[in-house]
Scaffold this motif. Structure first.
Motif, PDB file in Angstrom:
ATOM      1  N   LEU A  59      13.829  48.033  61.232  1.00  0.00           N
ATOM      2  CA  LEU A  59      13.077  47.461  62.343  1.00  0.00           C
ATOM      3  C   LEU A  59      12.448  46.191  61.790  1.00  0.00           C
ATOM      4  O   LEU A  59      11.678  46.249  60.832  1.00  0.00           O
ATOM      5  CB  LEU A  59      12.009  48.456  62.777  1.00  0.00           C
ATOM      6  N   PHE A  60      12.818  45.051  62.371  1.00  0.00           N
ATOM      7  CA  PHE A  60      12.333  43.773  61.842  1.00  0.00           C
ATOM      8  C   PHE A  60      11.069  43.321  62.556  1.00  0.00           C
ATOM      9  O   PHE A  60      10.862  43.625  63.721  1.00  0.00           O
ATOM     10  CB  PHE A  60      13.425  42.701  61.967  1.00  0.00           C
ATOM     11  N   ASN A  61      10.256  42.602  61.837  1.00  0.00           N
ATOM     12  CA  ASN A  61       9.052  42.009  62.398  1.00  0.00           C
ATOM     13  C   ASN A  61       9.387  40.547  62.713  1.00  0.00           C
ATOM     14  O   ASN A  61       9.377  39.708  61.831  1.00  0.00           O
ATOM     15  CB  ASN A  61       7.928  42.112  61.364  1.00  0.00           C
ATOM     16  N   ARG A  64       7.528  37.538  61.389  1.00  0.00           N
ATOM     17  CA  ARG A  64       7.602  37.139  59.970  1.00  0.00           C
ATOM     18  C   ARG A  64       8.892  36.412  59.645  1.00  0.00           C
ATOM     19  O   ARG A  64       9.137  36.064  58.512  1.00  0.00           O
ATOM     20  CB  ARG A  64       7.502  38.394  59.072  1.00  0.00           C
ATOM     21  N   LYS A 138      -0.540  35.659  71.274  1.00  0.00           N
ATOM     22  CA  LYS A 138      -1.195  36.659  70.442  1.00  0.00           C
ATOM     23  C   LYS A 138      -2.235  35.944  69.588  1.00  0.00           C
ATOM     24  O   LYS A 138      -1.890  35.085  68.784  1.00  0.00           O
ATOM     25  CB  LYS A 138      -0.113  37.255  69.538  1.00  0.00           C
ATOM     26  N   LEU A 139      -3.513  36.253  69.766  1.00  0.00           N
ATOM     27  CA  LEU A 139      -4.555  35.630  68.937  1.00  0.00           C
ATOM     28  C   LEU A 139      -4.803  36.474  67.690  1.00  0.00           C
ATOM     29  O   LEU A 139      -5.180  35.962  66.642  1.00  0.00           O
ATOM     30  CB  LEU A 139      -5.846  35.471  69.743  1.00  0.00           C
ATOM     31  N   ALA A 140      -4.637  37.787  67.834  1.00  0.00           N
ATOM     32  CA  ALA A 140      -4.758  38.694  66.684  1.00  0.00           C
ATOM     33  C   ALA A 140      -4.006  39.960  67.035  1.00  0.00           C
ATOM     34  O   ALA A 140      -3.876  40.315  68.199  1.00  0.00           O
ATOM     35  CB  ALA A 140      -6.224  39.030  66.405  1.00  0.00           C
ATOM     36  N   GLU A 141      -3.489  40.614  66.017  1.00  0.00           N
ATOM     37  CA  GLU A 141      -2.815  41.894  66.216  1.00  0.00           C
ATOM     38  C   GLU A 141      -3.585  42.967  65.472  1.00  0.00           C
ATOM     39  O   GLU A 141      -3.953  42.779  64.319  1.00  0.00           O
ATOM     40  CB  GLU A 141      -1.369  41.821  65.704  1.00  0.00           C
ATOM     41  N   PHE A 142      -3.853  44.069  66.151  1.00  0.00           N
ATOM     42  CA  PHE A 142      -4.489  45.225  65.511  1.00  0.00           C
ATOM     43  C   PHE A 142      -3.365  46.199  65.212  1.00  0.00           C
ATOM     44  O   PHE A 142      -2.731  46.720  66.118  1.00  0.00           O
ATOM     45  CB  PHE A 142      -5.555  45.819  66.432  1.00  0.00           C
ATOM     46  N   PHE A 143      -3.068  46.412  63.918  1.00  0.00           N
ATOM     47  CA  PHE A 143      -1.812  47.043  63.548  1.00  0.00           C
ATOM     48  C   PHE A 143      -1.762  48.545  63.719  1.00  0.00           C
ATOM     49  O   PHE A 143      -2.696  49.254  63.419  1.00  0.00           O
ATOM     50  CB  PHE A 143      -1.416  46.692  62.109  1.00  0.00           C
ATOM     51  N   ILE A 144      -0.620  48.960  64.221  1.00  0.00           N
ATOM     52  CA  ILE A 144      -0.245  50.343  64.351  1.00  0.00           C
ATOM     53  C   ILE A 144       1.255  50.365  64.269  1.00  0.00           C
ATOM     54  O   ILE A 144       1.885  49.350  64.466  1.00  0.00           O
ATOM     55  CB  ILE A 144      -0.576  50.933  65.744  1.00  0.00           C
ATOM     56  N   ALA A 146       4.370  52.176  66.154  1.00  0.00           N
ATOM     57  CA  ALA A 146       4.714  53.060  67.269  1.00  0.00           C
ATOM     58  C   ALA A 146       5.518  54.261  66.760  1.00  0.00           C
ATOM     59  O   ALA A 146       6.445  54.112  65.993  1.00  0.00           O
ATOM     60  CB  ALA A 146       5.528  52.286  68.305  1.00  0.00           C
ATOM     61  N   ARG A 147       5.121  55.430  67.172  1.00  0.00           N
ATOM     62  CA  ARG A 147       5.831  56.667  66.817  1.00  0.00           C
ATOM     63  C   ARG A 147       5.981  57.495  68.080  1.00  0.00           C
ATOM     64  O   ARG A 147       5.040  57.632  68.832  1.00  0.00           O
ATOM     65  CB  ARG A 147       5.004  57.514  65.849  1.00  0.00           C
TER      66      ARG A 147
ATOM     67  N   VAL B  55       8.776  41.682  56.521  1.00  0.00           N
ATOM     68  CA  VAL B  55       9.803  41.179  57.443  1.00  0.00           C
ATOM     69  C   VAL B  55      10.550  42.375  58.043  1.00  0.00           C
ATOM     70  O   VAL B  55      10.855  42.400  59.224  1.00  0.00           O
ATOM     71  CB  VAL B  55      10.784  40.227  56.722  1.00  0.00           C
ATOM     72  N   MET B  56      10.807  43.392  57.199  1.00  0.00           N
ATOM     73  CA  MET B  56      11.281  44.686  57.700  1.00  0.00           C
ATOM     74  C   MET B  56      10.067  45.595  57.788  1.00  0.00           C
ATOM     75  O   MET B  56       9.375  45.793  56.786  1.00  0.00           O
ATOM     76  CB  MET B  56      12.240  45.330  56.685  1.00  0.00           C
ATOM     77  N   ARG B  57       9.811  46.106  58.978  1.00  0.00           N
ATOM     78  CA  ARG B  57       8.669  47.025  59.115  1.00  0.00           C
ATOM     79  C   ARG B  57       8.978  48.382  58.503  1.00  0.00           C
ATOM     80  O   ARG B  57       8.130  49.007  57.896  1.00  0.00           O
ATOM     81  CB  ARG B  57       8.342  47.254  60.584  1.00  0.00           C
ATOM     82  N   ARG B  58      10.185  48.881  58.772  1.00  0.00           N
ATOM     83  CA  ARG B  58      10.590  50.176  58.251  1.00  0.00           C
ATOM     84  C   ARG B  58      12.075  50.353  58.497  1.00  0.00           C
ATOM     85  O   ARG B  58      12.670  49.557  59.227  1.00  0.00           O
ATOM     86  CB  ARG B  58       9.809  51.302  58.947  1.00  0.00           C
ATOM     87  N   THR B  99       0.454  52.068  71.200  1.00  0.00           N
ATOM     88  CA  THR B  99       1.589  51.652  70.377  1.00  0.00           C
ATOM     89  C   THR B  99       1.520  50.180  69.953  1.00  0.00           C
ATOM     90  O   THR B  99       2.157  49.801  68.982  1.00  0.00           O
ATOM     91  CB  THR B  99       2.922  51.888  71.113  1.00  0.00           C
ATOM     92  N   CYS B 101      -1.430  46.686  70.021  1.00  0.00           N
ATOM     93  CA  CYS B 101      -2.782  46.271  70.413  1.00  0.00           C
ATOM     94  C   CYS B 101      -2.998  44.826  69.970  1.00  0.00           C
ATOM     95  O   CYS B 101      -2.864  44.513  68.786  1.00  0.00           O
ATOM     96  CB  CYS B 101      -3.796  47.217  69.767  1.00  0.00           C
ATOM     97  N   TYR B 102      -3.304  43.955  70.952  1.00  0.00           N
ATOM     98  CA  TYR B 102      -3.407  42.525  70.665  1.00  0.00           C
ATOM     99  C   TYR B 102      -4.631  41.896  71.314  1.00  0.00           C
ATOM    100  O   TYR B 102      -5.035  42.294  72.402  1.00  0.00           O
ATOM    101  CB  TYR B 102      -2.198  41.765  71.240  1.00  0.00           C
ATOM    102  N   HIS B 103      -5.168  40.888  70.661  1.00  0.00           N
ATOM    103  CA  HIS B 103      -6.157  40.001  71.258  1.00  0.00           C
ATOM    104  C   HIS B 103      -5.395  38.819  71.857  1.00  0.00           C
ATOM    105  O   HIS B 103      -4.623  38.176  71.152  1.00  0.00           O
ATOM    106  CB  HIS B 103      -7.113  39.526  70.154  1.00  0.00           C
ATOM    107  N   ARG B 104      -5.593  38.583  73.156  1.00  0.00           N
ATOM    108  CA  ARG B 104      -4.933  37.471  73.853  1.00  0.00           C
ATOM    109  C   ARG B 104      -5.981  36.726  74.663  1.00  0.00           C
ATOM    110  O   ARG B 104      -7.053  37.270  74.937  1.00  0.00           O
ATOM    111  CB  ARG B 104      -3.823  37.994  74.788  1.00  0.00           C
TER     112      ARG B 104
END
Lengths: 150, 163
Positions: A59-61, A64, A138-144, A146-147, B55-58, B99, B101-104
């Motif tokens: 799964l690519f980001n 980045r 996107k001004l900021a991402e709060f990381f999680i 997804a599962r 670059v790869m999350r998983r 799943t 969460c972003y500030h916009r």
């Protein structure tokens, strides 16, 4: 929902991450699942064919990798909805587009190889539709991560 | 996308060869290496480096959440004071049903919401219950909220690196 047997459920639930980068990753996984490598490959193929999995692999980001991405929304008059959807979707830079329940009823993602192209695409969509595009960067991402449990 | 400023050529080749899935063969990295015309070990090294850099999350199973019964997809949006946005974002992102969460940015006067949290669940009633839970958690940090459900997918080509 597709019926899953216990092995399939374990593949979906226990292998959303952590597949090792080694020569025989499926053999490593299969051993932990107590099945053979060939059986695991056949089961993953079956889960993909039945659309329980959309994909098996990295799964690519996208953020980045470079390039530019923008979520944007338009308030589309109901009577023009399909026509505007066609115009927006005609842009190859529009990667996803969803109808949503709000006055801002069309939400899409613009993806460009060159970040500076994003603003041009916004202007071109406005010109093509005559409607205001609201950029939602996107001004900021709060990381999680997804599962989803099967 | 036809090129990418920040990816090295081998990384790019790996993304192209695996973005639709890791090859379903006994030696998948060898298959990628053969496509890229390099040695398997080089591909595995690059893959490990991409995992380390994010670059790869998983690597693993990517479930189709619709097929698993998570059919209600609610984009919850919150009007949170700018001074507590970090705190509020962290609070929501810790919930296991959130799943993304972003500030916009807000778009006043039509769009006062500056915090987005995606909630997936099995039906709208369950999503609504989650939203109540989120509202209670945020308390006075949130001045208002809404939930936007997706009613139709109009386009979904995904992100693809081209030739």
């Amino acid at each position: 929902m597709s019926d899953l047997d216990s092995i399939e459920r374990r593949i979906v639930n226990e292998w959303q991450e952590g597949v090792p980068v080694c020569s025989r990753p499926y053999a490593v996984m299969a051993e932990k699942l107590g099945i053979g490598e060939a059986e695991l490959l056949a089961r993953i193929e079956s889960l993909l064919a039945r659309k329980v999995l959309t994909r098996f692999g990295p799964l690519f980001n996208a953020d980045r990798m470079g390039g530019g991405f923008l979520l944007a929304a338009i308030a589309v008059p109901e009577a023009r909805f399909d026509e505007v959807a066609d115009k927006v979707n005609a842009f190859p830079e529009v990667a996803h587009n969803y109808a949503r329940t709000h006055a801002l009823n069309m939400w899409f993602v613009i993806a460009c190889e060159k970040p500076e192209r994003i603003g041009e695409v916004v202007a071109e969509i406005e010109a093509a539709t005559g409607l205001t595009v609201h950029p939602m960067p996107k001004l900021a991402e709060f990381f999680i991560d997804a599962r989803f449990a099967a | 996308m036809s090129a990418s400023a920040f990816l090295k050529p081998l990384d790019r080749a790996i993304v192209k060869a695996t973005q639709a899935g890791l090859p379903l063969v006994a030696e998948p990295w060898k298959a990628v290496a053969d496509l890229a015309g390099v040695r398997e070990e080089e591909v595995m090294e690059s893959a490990r480096a991409m995992l380390a850099s994010g670059v790869m999350r998983r690597i693993g199973a990517v479930p189709n959440h619709y097929a698993l019964g998570y059919v209600a997809n609610g984009m919850t949006v919150w009007d949170v004071g700018d001074e507590v946005i970090e705190e509020a974002g962290r609070m929501l992102s810790r919930l296991d049903f959130v799943t993304h969460c972003y500030h916009r940015p807000r778009h006043m006067p039509d769009w006062p919401y500056n915090l987005f949290a995606m909630v997936h669940d099995k039906d709208r009633a369950k999503v609504e219950a989650r939203v109540e839970e989120m509202a209670a958690l945020l308390g006075s940090r949130s001045r208002g909220h809404d939930v936007l459900y997706s009613t139709r997918i109009l386009k979904k080509t995904g992100l693809r690196i081209g030739a």
